[in-house]
Scaffold this motif. Structure first.
Motif, short mmCIF file in Angstrom:
data_model
loop_
_atom_site.label_atom_id
_atom_site.label_comp_id
_atom_site.label_asym_id
_atom_site.label_seq_id
_atom_site.Cartn_x
_atom_site.Cartn_y
_atom_site.Cartn_z
N PHE A 72 -0.27 4.24 -4.33
CA PHE A 72 -0.39 5.54 -4.02
C PHE A 72 -1.75 6.03 -3.60
CE2 PHE A 72 3.63 6.44 -6.37
CZ PHE A 72 4.16 7.36 -5.18
N THR A 73 -1.98 6.53 -2.44
CA THR A 73 -3.22 6.90 -1.86
C THR A 73 -3.41 8.19 -1.58
OG1 THR A 73 -3.32 4.75 -1.03
CG2 THR A 73 -4.81 6.19 -0.07
N PRO A 74 -4.51 8.87 -2.11
CA PRO A 74 -4.71 10.45 -1.86
C PRO A 74 -5.03 10.72 -0.25
CG PRO A 74 -6.64 9.58 -3.06
CD PRO A 74 -5.81 8.44 -2.91
N ILE A 75 -4.16 11.69 0.20
CA ILE A 75 -4.62 11.88 1.67
C ILE A 75 -5.16 13.31 2.01
CG2 ILE A 75 -3.33 10.09 2.63
CD1 ILE A 75 -1.19 12.29 3.22
N LEU A 134 -2.26 15.24 -2.32
CA LEU A 134 -0.91 14.76 -2.07
C LEU A 134 -1.28 13.25 -1.83
CD1 LEU A 134 1.77 14.47 -0.79
CD2 LEU A 134 0.90 14.87 1.32
N GLU A 135 -0.50 12.27 -2.43
CA GLU A 135 -0.66 10.83 -2.31
C GLU A 135 0.76 10.24 -1.55
OE1 GLU A 135 -3.43 10.21 -6.61
OE2 GLU A 135 -1.21 9.39 -6.36
N ILE A 136 0.48 9.29 -0.85
CA ILE A 136 1.51 8.50 -0.42
C ILE A 136 1.55 6.67 -0.44
CG2 ILE A 136 1.93 10.24 1.18
CD1 ILE A 136 0.96 7.94 3.34
N ARG A 137 2.53 6.26 -0.41
CA ARG A 137 2.66 4.64 -0.68
C ARG A 137 3.94 4.51 0.29
NH1 ARG A 137 4.19 2.56 -6.56
NH2 ARG A 137 6.17 3.73 -6.74
N THR A 138 3.83 3.15 0.55
CA THR A 138 5.10 2.65 1.09
C THR A 138 6.22 2.46 0.19
OG1 THR A 138 4.93 0.39 0.79
CG2 THR A 138 3.71 1.33 2.73
N HIS A 139 7.58 2.28 0.50
CA HIS A 139 8.65 2.16 -0.15
C HIS A 139 8.57 0.59 -0.78
CE1 HIS A 139 10.56 5.84 -0.08
NE2 HIS A 139 10.55 6.03 1.25
N HIS A 140 7.86 -0.03 -0.66
CA HIS A 140 7.89 -1.62 -0.60
C HIS A 140 7.21 -1.94 -2.30
CE1 HIS A 140 8.99 -2.45 3.27
NE2 HIS A 140 7.96 -1.72 3.70
N ARG A 146 10.00 0.64 17.67
CA ARG A 146 8.50 0.79 17.89
C ARG A 146 7.95 1.04 16.49
NH1 ARG A 146 6.35 1.63 22.90
NH2 ARG A 146 7.92 0.64 24.47
N ALA A 147 8.94 1.34 15.48
CA ALA A 147 8.27 1.86 14.21
C ALA A 147 8.72 0.92 13.00
CB ALA A 147 8.74 3.31 13.92
N GLU A 148 8.21 -0.29 13.12
CA GLU A 148 8.41 -1.33 12.13
C GLU A 148 7.84 -0.69 10.70
OE1 GLU A 148 6.33 -4.69 11.98
OE2 GLU A 148 4.65 -4.04 13.03
N PRO A 149 8.55 -0.98 9.45
CA PRO A 149 8.22 -0.48 8.21
C PRO A 149 6.68 -0.66 7.89
CG PRO A 149 10.45 -1.39 8.00
CD PRO A 149 9.80 -1.90 9.16
N PRO A 150 5.68 0.14 7.69
CA PRO A 150 4.52 -0.16 7.38
C PRO A 150 4.16 -0.94 5.92
CG PRO A 150 4.66 2.31 7.55
CD PRO A 150 5.97 1.63 7.80
N VAL A 197 -3.79 6.53 7.40
CA VAL A 197 -3.96 5.90 6.04
C VAL A 197 -3.88 4.40 5.97
CG1 VAL A 197 -3.02 6.06 3.85
CG2 VAL A 197 -2.54 8.06 5.41
N ASN A 198 -5.17 3.94 5.73
CA ASN A 198 -5.42 2.54 5.78
C ASN A 198 -4.83 1.93 7.37
OD1 ASN A 198 -5.92 2.93 3.21
ND2 ASN A 198 -4.33 1.09 2.33
N ASP A 199 -5.26 2.68 8.31
CA ASP A 199 -4.89 2.47 9.70
C ASP A 199 -3.46 2.55 9.98
OD1 ASP A 199 -7.78 1.50 10.38
OD2 ASP A 199 -7.35 -0.24 9.90
N VAL A 200 -2.74 3.23 9.21
CA VAL A 200 -1.37 3.50 9.50
C VAL A 200 -1.31 4.76 9.79
CG1 VAL A 200 1.02 3.36 8.69
CG2 VAL A 200 -0.73 1.78 8.12
N PRO A 201 -0.56 5.41 11.01
CA PRO A 201 -0.40 6.59 11.22
C PRO A 201 0.67 7.05 10.62
CG PRO A 201 0.07 5.06 13.27
CD PRO A 201 -0.35 4.17 12.14
#
Ligand code: FES
Length: 299
Positions: free
Chosen positions: A196-199, A290-296, A186-190, A215-219
């Motif tokens: 990097f996006t500040p949250i 704090l900033e996050i981004r995908t691993h892609h 149920r949790a495909e890689p977003p 974050v950009n509609d991603v929970p």
């Protein structure tokens, strides 16, 4: 198509029978939960095996192919034996039935373990799937006994009926996976956020407290643990419930729905029923945020 609608209606009607509701409760409470209670602490490693958590894929999906394939083989050999009088094919058909029975046992135990975590109409369809497959297994066992007792013709008739039940059970298995999304990840890689996006301000986090963000509609669930920030998908890979209501302990987060536990560091499954790891995000603190981004994304 009308035929598809008609088949679905038959399934809905069957799963809404009063006895199906009642039997669902009885089996869940007295059989599955009762078995777990008897196992005590030993249930946890056993559950990790039954759910397939140890191999990152549901065990049931893997072993349930064994009886279907083996019994289809027996069906072909039986047909060839009867149609062309090739008696030498008989031992092969019997061996295929016996092999299918071994696989059916593994499929049954792992299937009931997965079934326990389903709810409502999905659980009732799962019950019908389990009952039909159990009946098919019983028929193949009967068939093998008849064959060994010399009643080969009767054994072949019983196994043919059993194969019909196997097909019906497989249909319901497909319904559970493809329509009800049981045992899928149920949790495909977003795909977001790629950059990097500040949250939030890095000072706003309490240690070992899960925080939910969109974050950009991603929970996303974010946890600060021992001064490090971890971000995981907030959609549990097991059945899609939010992880953010869970408890954080010892570098792991436990889903509040069915107690799957994932490592904060890399989302690996520590304890099932989840079979698939939880997607994670890269984190960094930049100018106090704090900033996050995908691993892609690769620099
Ligand atoms: S939804 Fe089942 S463990 Fe999370």
């Amino acid at each position: 198509m009308e035929s598809a609608r008609a088949i679905k209606q038959v399934v809905r009607r069957a799963e809404n029978q009063e006895w199906v509701h009642e039997l669902t409760n009885v089996i869940e409470d007295n059989v599955v939960v009762g078995a777990y209670e008897k196992l005590g602490r030993a249930q946890w490693p056993i559950r990790n095996i039954l759910h397939g958590s140890f191999m990152g894929h549901p065990l049931h999906a893997t072993v349930s192919d064994i009886p279907t394939g083996a019994w289809a083989t027996a069906m072909v050999l039986d047909t060839a034996e009867v149609a062309f009088g090739k008696k030498g094919l008989g031992p092969g058909a019997d061996a295929a039935i016996a092999f299918g029975l071994v696989g059916a046992s593994a499929a049954s135990v792992s299937g009931w373990a997965d079934w326990k975590h389903t709810k409502g109409s999905t659980q009732r369809t799962g019950l019908l799937h389990g009952l039909i497959n159990s009946a098919a297994t019983g028929m193949y066992l009967t068939s093998l006994i008849l064959r060994k007792a010399g009643a080969r013709g009767a054994g072949q008739i019983v196994s043919t009926l059993g194969f019909g039940l196997t097909i019906a059970g497989s249909y319901l298995g497909g319904e559970l996976v493809f329509d009800r999304m049981v045992a899928v990840n149920r949790a495909e890689p977003p795909a977001e956020p790629e950059e990097f996006t500040p949250i939030a301000s890095a000072d706003d986090f309490t240690e070992n407290e899960p925080y939910r963000f969109e974050v950009n509609d991603v929970p996303v669930v974010v946890i600060k643990s021992h001064g490090q920030f971890y971000a995981l998908s907030d959609i549990c890979s097991h059945l899609g419930r939010p992880l953010s209501g869970g408890e954080v302990d010892n570098g792991c987060i436990t889903c509040p729905a069915h107690s799957s536990t994932f490592k904060l560091e890399n989302g690996a499954v520590v304890t099932g029923p989840a079979a698939y790891p939880q997607p994670t995000f890269e984190t960094r603190v930049n100018e106090g945020y704090l900033e996050i981004r995908t691993h892609h994304v690769y620099d």
